[in-house]
Design an enzyme around this catalytic site. Structure first.
Site, PDB file in Angstrom:
ATOM      1  N   LEU A   1       0.831  -1.206   0.000  1.00  0.00           N
ATOM      2  CA  LEU A   1       0.000   0.000   0.000  1.00  0.00           C
ATOM      3  C   LEU A   1       0.865   1.255   0.000  1.00  0.00           C
ATOM      4  CD1 LEU A   1      -2.946   0.869   0.028  1.00  0.00           C
ATOM      5  CD2 LEU A   1      -2.851   0.937   2.516  1.00  0.00           C
ATOM      6  N   VAL A   2       1.973   1.212   0.743  1.00  0.00           N
ATOM      7  CA  VAL A   2       2.898   2.352   0.780  1.00  0.00           C
ATOM      8  C   VAL A   2       3.496   2.567  -0.609  1.00  0.00           C
ATOM      9  CG1 VAL A   2       5.039   3.243   1.785  1.00  0.00           C
ATOM     10  CG2 VAL A   2       3.422   1.971   3.218  1.00  0.00           C
ATOM     11  N   TYR A   3       3.901   1.466  -1.233  1.00  0.00           N
ATOM     12  CA  TYR A   3       4.462   1.556  -2.586  1.00  0.00           C
ATOM     13  C   TYR A   3       3.435   2.132  -3.556  1.00  0.00           C
ATOM     14  CZ  TYR A   3       6.313   0.239  -7.133  1.00  0.00           C
ATOM     15  OH  TYR A   3       6.746   0.285  -8.437  1.00  0.00           O
ATOM     16  N   ASP A   4       2.215   1.614  -3.506  1.00  0.00           N
ATOM     17  CA  ASP A   4       1.164   2.063  -4.427  1.00  0.00           C
ATOM     18  C   ASP A   4       0.873   3.551  -4.260  1.00  0.00           C
ATOM     19  OD1 ASP A   4       0.973  -0.461  -5.427  1.00  0.00           O
ATOM     20  OD2 ASP A   4      -0.757  -1.035  -4.222  1.00  0.00           O
TER      21      ASP A   4
ATOM     22  N   SER B   1      25.117 -19.989 -28.536  1.00  0.00           N
ATOM     23  CA  SER B   1      24.585 -20.989 -27.610  1.00  0.00           C
ATOM     24  C   SER B   1      25.758 -21.704 -26.946  1.00  0.00           C
ATOM     25  CB  SER B   1      23.691 -21.974 -28.349  1.00  0.00           C
ATOM     26  OG  SER B   1      24.400 -22.569 -29.414  1.00  0.00           O
ATOM     27  N   LEU B   2      25.480 -22.707 -26.125  1.00  0.00           N
ATOM     28  CA  LEU B   2      26.535 -23.421 -25.416  1.00  0.00           C
ATOM     29  C   LEU B   2      26.581 -24.882 -25.854  1.00  0.00           C
ATOM     30  CD1 LEU B   2      26.079 -22.081 -21.766  1.00  0.00           C
ATOM     31  CD2 LEU B   2      27.822 -21.411 -23.417  1.00  0.00           C
TER      32      LEU B   2
ATOM     33  N   GLU C   1      27.234 -21.874 -12.369  1.00  0.00           N
ATOM     34  CA  GLU C   1      25.954 -21.274 -11.988  1.00  0.00           C
ATOM     35  C   GLU C   1      24.808 -22.101 -12.570  1.00  0.00           C
ATOM     36  OE1 GLU C   1      25.926 -17.308 -13.862  1.00  0.00           O
ATOM     37  OE2 GLU C   1      27.569 -18.102 -15.063  1.00  0.00           O
TER      38      GLU C   1
ATOM     39  N   LYS D   1      21.687 -23.319 -14.728  1.00  0.00           N
ATOM     40  CA  LYS D   1      21.206 -23.026 -16.084  1.00  0.00           C
ATOM     41  C   LYS D   1      19.694 -22.845 -15.999  1.00  0.00           C
ATOM     42  CE  LYS D   1      21.363 -24.674 -20.864  1.00  0.00           C
ATOM     43  NZ  LYS D   1      19.906 -24.579 -21.112  1.00  0.00           N
TER      44      LYS D   1
ATOM     45  N   ASP E   1      15.949 -22.382 -16.904  1.00  0.00           N
ATOM     46  CA  ASP E   1      15.151 -22.895 -18.016  1.00  0.00           C
ATOM     47  C   ASP E   1      14.187 -21.805 -18.470  1.00  0.00           C
ATOM     48  OD1 ASP E   1      14.321 -24.667 -19.891  1.00  0.00           O
ATOM     49  OD2 ASP E   1      13.074 -25.862 -18.556  1.00  0.00           O
TER      50      ASP E   1
ATOM     51  N   ARG F   1      17.518 -13.831 -28.499  1.00  0.00           N
ATOM     52  CA  ARG F   1      18.677 -14.411 -29.184  1.00  0.00           C
ATOM     53  C   ARG F   1      18.422 -14.570 -30.674  1.00  0.00           C
ATOM     54  NH1 ARG F   1      20.454 -19.777 -26.818  1.00  0.00           N
ATOM     55  NH2 ARG F   1      21.998 -18.563 -25.673  1.00  0.00           N
TER      56      ARG F   1
ATOM     57  N   GLU G   1      18.559 -14.558 -18.665  1.00  0.00           N
ATOM     58  CA  GLU G   1      17.483 -15.492 -18.989  1.00  0.00           C
ATOM     59  C   GLU G   1      16.171 -14.999 -18.394  1.00  0.00           C
ATOM     60  OE1 GLU G   1      17.238 -19.389 -21.013  1.00  0.00           O
ATOM     61  OE2 GLU G   1      18.830 -17.908 -20.736  1.00  0.00           O
TER      62      GLU G   1
ATOM     63  N   TYR H   1      23.477 -12.918 -16.311  1.00  0.00           N
ATOM     64  CA  TYR H   1      24.646 -13.745 -16.052  1.00  0.00           C
ATOM     65  C   TYR H   1      25.862 -13.429 -16.921  1.00  0.00           C
ATOM     66  CZ  TYR H   1      22.464 -16.251 -19.984  1.00  0.00           C
ATOM     67  OH  TYR H   1      21.885 -16.565 -21.182  1.00  0.00           O
TER      68      TYR H   1
ATOM     69  N   LYS I   1      23.917 -30.689 -18.655  1.00  0.00           N
ATOM     70  CA  LYS I   1      22.470 -30.919 -18.639  1.00  0.00           C
ATOM     71  C   LYS I   1      22.126 -32.009 -17.623  1.00  0.00           C
ATOM     72  CE  LYS I   1      20.140 -29.007 -21.128  1.00  0.00           C
ATOM     73  NZ  LYS I   1      19.772 -29.060 -22.535  1.00  0.00           N
TER      74      LYS I   1
ATOM     75  N   CYS J   1     -18.173 -44.889 -26.600  1.00  0.00           N
ATOM     76  CA  CYS J   1     -18.053 -43.926 -25.499  1.00  0.00           C
ATOM     77  C   CYS J   1     -18.137 -44.644 -24.153  1.00  0.00           C
ATOM     78  CB  CYS J   1     -19.155 -42.873 -25.607  1.00  0.00           C
ATOM     79  SG  CYS J   1     -19.181 -41.724 -24.219  1.00  0.00           S
TER      80      CYS J   1
ATOM     81  N   CYS K   1     -21.763 -43.368 -22.631  1.00  0.00           N
ATOM     82  CA  CYS K   1     -23.076 -43.639 -23.239  1.00  0.00           C
ATOM     83  C   CYS K   1     -23.068 -44.796 -24.231  1.00  0.00           C
ATOM     84  CB  CYS K   1     -23.602 -42.388 -23.927  1.00  0.00           C
ATOM     85  SG  CYS K   1     -22.665 -41.937 -25.421  1.00  0.00           S
TER      86      CYS K   1
ATOM     87  N   CYS L   1     -17.020 -38.500 -28.830  1.00  0.00           N
ATOM     88  CA  CYS L   1     -18.402 -38.957 -28.715  1.00  0.00           C
ATOM     89  C   CYS L   1     -19.272 -37.842 -29.277  1.00  0.00           C
ATOM     90  CB  CYS L   1     -18.764 -39.223 -27.256  1.00  0.00           C
ATOM     91  SG  CYS L   1     -20.532 -39.543 -27.016  1.00  0.00           S
TER      92      CYS L   1
ATOM     93  N   CYS M   1     -25.364 -37.832 -24.689  1.00  0.00           N
ATOM     94  CA  CYS M   1     -24.412 -38.537 -23.824  1.00  0.00           C
ATOM     95  C   CYS M   1     -24.492 -37.959 -22.411  1.00  0.00           C
ATOM     96  CB  CYS M   1     -22.997 -38.398 -24.363  1.00  0.00           C
ATOM     97  SG  CYS M   1     -21.743 -39.085 -23.271  1.00  0.00           S
TER      98      CYS M   1
END
Length: 678
Positions: free
Chosen positions: A48-51, A96-97, A127, A129, A131, A150, A185, A237, A323, A417, A420, A435, A440
């Site tokens: 609330l203070v931030y807002d 890429s790696l 470090e 990786k 995703d 990229r 990332e 990174y 990986k 099905c 039914c 179906c 049904c």
């Protein structure tokens, strides 16, 4: 007169300088608070203070627009909806790696570097990786200038407006270099992924398979407002202005000091043995992290060796990505059963002997359709390898063709099905079975459940069990019967657990649903591909349901974000006379088919109220967060005297005790929904 003019000019100049100074001070304060909240994860003020402080800045900028700058916190969601992303040529290629999959690969990587350098006086940095989606951030003279994906490594897409919505990306930094580039990332936390999928589930939209797909799909959204609602995050990174520092580890400390979010699991390692030890440590932490990782990145720490070690056309030789293997377990597939949804689509499911996988106990997995089962050669009773696809969805990888397997019968797909017993159909080139029986029972019940759900007509109290009971007793057979509920009072009161009070409550909820805006009705009808958001888009254009059903395919397709599949589905649905008759009957009984959406949730009595959520509720926490925010409320993490409500479920714990001591209003889930109804 001249003296007076000079005095006025001097006063106005000083006044405007004071305003500018005040704006800069507020911006600096907000930046400090944002960094503490989004980067350090240590909020120092209440939401609330931030807002209120942000509102103060907005008010000043509106009054003095000449002082609005691109690095202002008010400008994070200032971009227009784009028709496309512009291409951008990278100043330095985004390579890429190469990958390593085991310890032998890591030792080979180490030997290769030693051979290139002909010495051992180097070290590594390891470090996680992340995703997610690779991104490059560019700053000019300390101000955020551009964000680029990229792409193919040489040319990416300009997604500046979208990345600008990410709160952990600073809009200005204390480095006034002409050109400053840092890479990282973009990702989606597990918590936000669950929240978004819960929202998509309620809107009858396809679920994201994993956080990476969700992040990639979000960053390429053409509307920055939608991106902002997804709450992406970013870890940085790689600092490209390497001439200032001699080591990668030093450069990370520097960009961290500038306000960039750097992963705290990174570690300097003196040898390949230390590297392997830290890789294993990160892997052990994997399922406790609040974000997805799929490996660890190993880099030579000293920049001076990079050029000598060299590059290929695709990746640098001084770094590799280890990986992690997906966690795979063997368990027994106990049974296969098929279920039918409200659209008639048949889904095959596996019942598994319980197995612990990626931090959770897995007892079931989807098998999608019969073709999936045949392609995998899956048999009931066989031992199977199971993993979580994207660490989220349980998936049967393959069967183990042992002696047991050879004694088992090949699975045969169902032809009728499961609900039914009607003959199943396959449309066009699809592999799914459907179906198509309008009568049904299971399809009807699931359709009714969808129609009365909170995201649709929101008929409170009409659960799936009640629907099944009413259907079994031939009281409700279709949607229109819901609105003839009152006519069957005597028969309904004879049912188990259905007294006068329950009847009246349901009747009141049904009557109330008639006044819903028409997008709720359209979504509730269950037209294929029409989720809640699409329903709003459609009715913002056509104003009422009948206009939509009379529209041409071309008219429907002309709506932004509505494609040919949606348009054709609506045309197909409206071509069935029973569906047209249903809309007419709903209108006759008083159900609103008009769209009035200048509606606002601001009138609801939780608007601008702050909530803390604790304990176990009937639905996942993101469901309640979204609901509160959609009605103009705020969800905060910590209890204080300024908190308006604590929404407490079972096993509420310490927050409940603190709320009591601070005399904060404590409400149950039932109380909460009554507030919304109010």
């Amino acid at each position: 007169m001249l003296l007076k003019n000079i005095k006025d000019f001097t006063f106005n100049r000083r006044y405007m300088e004071d305003i500018k100074k005040q704006i800069e001070e507020i911006k600096l304060t907000l930046e400090t608070w944002e960094h503490a909240y989004y980067v350090l994860d240590k909020p120092i003020v209440d939401d609330l203070v931030y807002d209120n402080k942000l509102k103060e800045l907005k008010t000043l900028e509106e009054k003095y627009p000449e002082y609005i700058t691109s690095d202002s916190p008010t400008q994070r969601v200032g971009g227009q909806v784009s028709e496309k992303f512009e291409k951008y040529n990278h100043k330095y290629p985004m390579l890429s790696l190469d990958n390593a999959f085991n310890q032998d690969d890591l030792y080979d990587f180490d030997k290769s570097i030693k051979k290139q350098l002909e010495k051992d006086n180097f070290s590594y940095f390891v470090e996680p990786k992340i995703d997610g989606l690779s991104i490059s951030l560019i700053y000019e003279k300390g101000k955020f200038s551009k964000a680029v994906t990229r792409g193919n490594g040489l040319q990416g897409e300009d997604v500046t407006f979208n990345v600008k919505t990410i709160r952990s990306v600073p809009l200005r930094i204390n480095d006034t270099s002409d050109y400053f580039e840092v890479r990282g990332e973009v990702f989606l936390s597990k918590k936000e992924f669950e929240r978004i999928n819960e929202e998509r589930k309620l809107s009858n939209e396809d679920l994201f398979a994993n956080p990476r797909n969700a992040a990639a799909g979000t960053i390429r959204q053409l509307n920055p407002t939608i991106v902002a609602s997804r709450r992406l995050d970013v870890f940085l990174y790689y600092y490209l202005n390497r001439d200032k520092y001699t080591k990668h580890s030093e450069s990370l400390s520097y960009i961290s000091s500038l306000g960039f979010k750097v992963n705290d699991l990174g570690k300097h390692c003196k040898s390949i043995e230390d590297v392997i030890e830290h890789i294993n440590y990160i892997e052990n932490q994997r399922y406790n992290l609040q974000y997805e990782i799929d490996g660890a990145v190993v880099k030579v720490d000293e920049f001076k060796f990079y050029d000598k070690i060299g590059y290929t056309s695709k990746f640098p030789k001084w770094a590799t990505a280890y990986k992690y293997p997906a966690e795979i377990k063997v368990t027994k597939l106990l049974n296969i059963f098929a279920s039918v949804g409200r659209t008639g689509k048949i889904t095959y499911n596996a019942i598994l002997s319980p197995v612990s996988l990626a931090g959770t106990t897995v007892q079931a997995a989807t098998l999608h359709n019969a073709e999936y089962i045949f392609n995998k050669k899956i048999k009931v009773g066989s031992n199977v390898k199971v993993k979580k696809a994207g660490d989220i969805i349980p998936e049967v990888l393959e069967v183990i063709e042992d002696e047991l397997y050879n004694t088992l019968e090949t699975y045969k797909k169902i032809e009728y099905c499961p609900a039914c017993d009607s003959k199943l159909e396959i449309f066009n080139d699809e592999v799914d079975q459907y179906c198509i029986n309008f009568n049904c029972e299971r399809k009807i019940i699931k359709s009714l459940e969808h129609f009365v759900s909170r995201g649709a007509m929101n008929i409170d109290g009409m659960s799936i069990k009640i629907i099944e009971k009413l259907y079994a007793n031939k009281i409700i057979k279709n949607v229109i019967d819901i609105y003839n509920f009152k006519k069957h009072k005597s028969k309904i009161l004879e049912l188990d657990n259905m007294g006068e009070k329950s009847f009246n409550n349901l009747l009141e909820a049904i009557e109330k649903s008639k006044t819903n805006d028409a997008d709720k009705l359209l979504f509730g009808l269950g037209i294929r591909y029409v989720g809640s958001k699409t329903a709003k888009l459609l009715l913002e254009r056509f104003k009422d349901v009948k206009n939509l059903l009379n529209a041409t395919k071309e008219e429907i397709e002309s709506i932004y974000e509505v494609g040919p599949k949606v348009a054709q589905s609506i045309i197909d649905w409206s071509s069935i006379q029973e569906n047209v008759d249903l809309i007419n009957e709903l209108q006759i009984v008083g159900v609103n088919i008009n769209f009035s959406k200048n509606q606002s949730n601001d009138n609801v009595n939780i608007s601008k109220k702050s909530f803390v959520i604790t304990g176990t509720l009937s639905k996942p926490r993101p469901y309640f967060v979204d609901l509160i925010e959609s009605f103009g409320g705020k969800v905060i993490s910590a209890i204080s005297k300024k908190t308006d409500y604590l929404l407490a479920g079972e096993e509420a714990g310490s927050k409940l005790e603190k709320a009591k001591s601070l005399q904060v209003n404590i409400i149950s889930e039932e109380d909460f929904f009554k507030m919304l109804e109010g």
